[in-house]
Design a protein around this motif. Structure first.
Motif, short mmCIF file in Angstrom:
data_model
loop_
_atom_site.label_atom_id
_atom_site.label_comp_id
_atom_site.label_asym_id
_atom_site.label_seq_id
_atom_site.Cartn_x
_atom_site.Cartn_y
_atom_site.Cartn_z
N GLU A 1 0.83 -1.19 0.00
CA GLU A 1 0.00 0.00 0.00
C GLU A 1 0.87 1.25 0.00
O GLU A 1 1.82 1.35 0.77
N TRP A 2 0.52 2.18 -0.89
CA TRP A 2 1.25 3.43 -1.04
C TRP A 2 0.30 4.60 -0.79
O TRP A 2 -0.84 4.58 -1.24
N VAL B 1 -0.56 8.40 -1.62
CA VAL B 1 -0.28 9.28 -2.75
C VAL B 1 -0.86 10.66 -2.45
O VAL B 1 -2.04 10.79 -2.13
N GLU C 1 10.97 2.69 -1.51
CA GLU C 1 9.75 3.07 -0.81
C GLU C 1 9.29 4.49 -1.10
O GLU C 1 8.44 5.02 -0.39
N HIS C 2 9.82 5.10 -2.15
CA HIS C 2 9.40 6.47 -2.48
C HIS C 2 9.57 6.72 -3.97
O HIS C 2 10.55 6.30 -4.58
N TYR D 1 4.53 9.59 -3.98
CA TYR D 1 4.15 8.25 -3.55
C TYR D 1 5.07 7.82 -2.41
O TYR D 1 6.29 7.88 -2.55
N ARG D 2 4.47 7.36 -1.30
CA ARG D 2 5.26 6.84 -0.18
C ARG D 2 4.69 5.49 0.25
O ARG D 2 3.51 5.37 0.50
N TRP D 3 5.59 4.49 0.33
CA TRP D 3 5.20 3.15 0.74
C TRP D 3 4.75 3.19 2.20
O TRP D 3 5.38 3.83 3.04
N LYS D 4 3.63 2.51 2.50
CA LYS D 4 3.09 2.51 3.86
C LYS D 4 3.10 1.13 4.51
O LYS D 4 3.33 1.01 5.70
N CYS E 1 -2.36 -4.45 1.46
CA CYS E 1 -3.27 -3.43 0.94
C CYS E 1 -4.59 -3.51 1.69
O CYS E 1 -5.12 -4.59 1.93
#
Length: 146
Positions: A32-33, A35, A101-102, A126-129, A133
């Motif tokens: 999950e990213w 945005v 991750e970015h 966009y940053r990975w979380k 998902c």
């Protein structure tokens, strides 16, 4: 005229699908990213980005065509053209991968509506979380029946 938030996310998501064609796998960390967009004044939108979602993104918007695709380990870029019901969009989209991750996206788009052309620049971050998902994710949410 600013590009609507949903169009920016669609343009960047479309890049994902095109990149998949060239690389077969999502090049960054799957999951999950979050945005955020320069044109949106809201909370980040969640997107599930993995190998399957990269593939699906290519067919998400059949109104758009992609040309001049370049994909490297550092990012992707392409020229796009979308013929929609009320307007046409043409321009250049660039994704920059900054680690696993970015990533950032930049779209410089000409919007043609009623014979008038407006140029808009939009930035997307966009940053990975998370590796999983959630059901609130844009790609995972059930689509309303038509």
């Amino acid at each position: 005229m600013r590009i609507p938030h949903w169009m920016i996310l669609s343009m960047i998501a479309l890049t994902a699908g095109v990149s998949c064609s060239a690389q077969q796998k999502f090049p960054l960390r799957s999951g999950e990213w979050a945005v955020t967009s320069s044109s949106a004044e809201s909370e980040p939108t969640l997107f599930c980005l993995n190998d399957e979602m990269w593939e699906k993104a290519l067919t998400r918007n059949p109104s758009c065509t992609i040309q001049e695709l370049t994909v490297t380990s550092g990012g992707a870029s392409y020229s796009m053209s979308c013929a929609l019901r009320t307007l046409q969009m043409k321009g250049k989209v660039t994704l920059t991968f900054d680690g696993m991750e970015h990533m950032t996206g930049k779209a410089l788009i000409d919007i043609i509506r009623n014979g008038q052309t407006t140029t808009s620049t939009s930035l997307v971050d966009y940053r990975w979380k998370s590796p999983a998902c959630s059901p609130n994710d844009v790609n995972m949410r059930a689509k309303p029946a038509k």
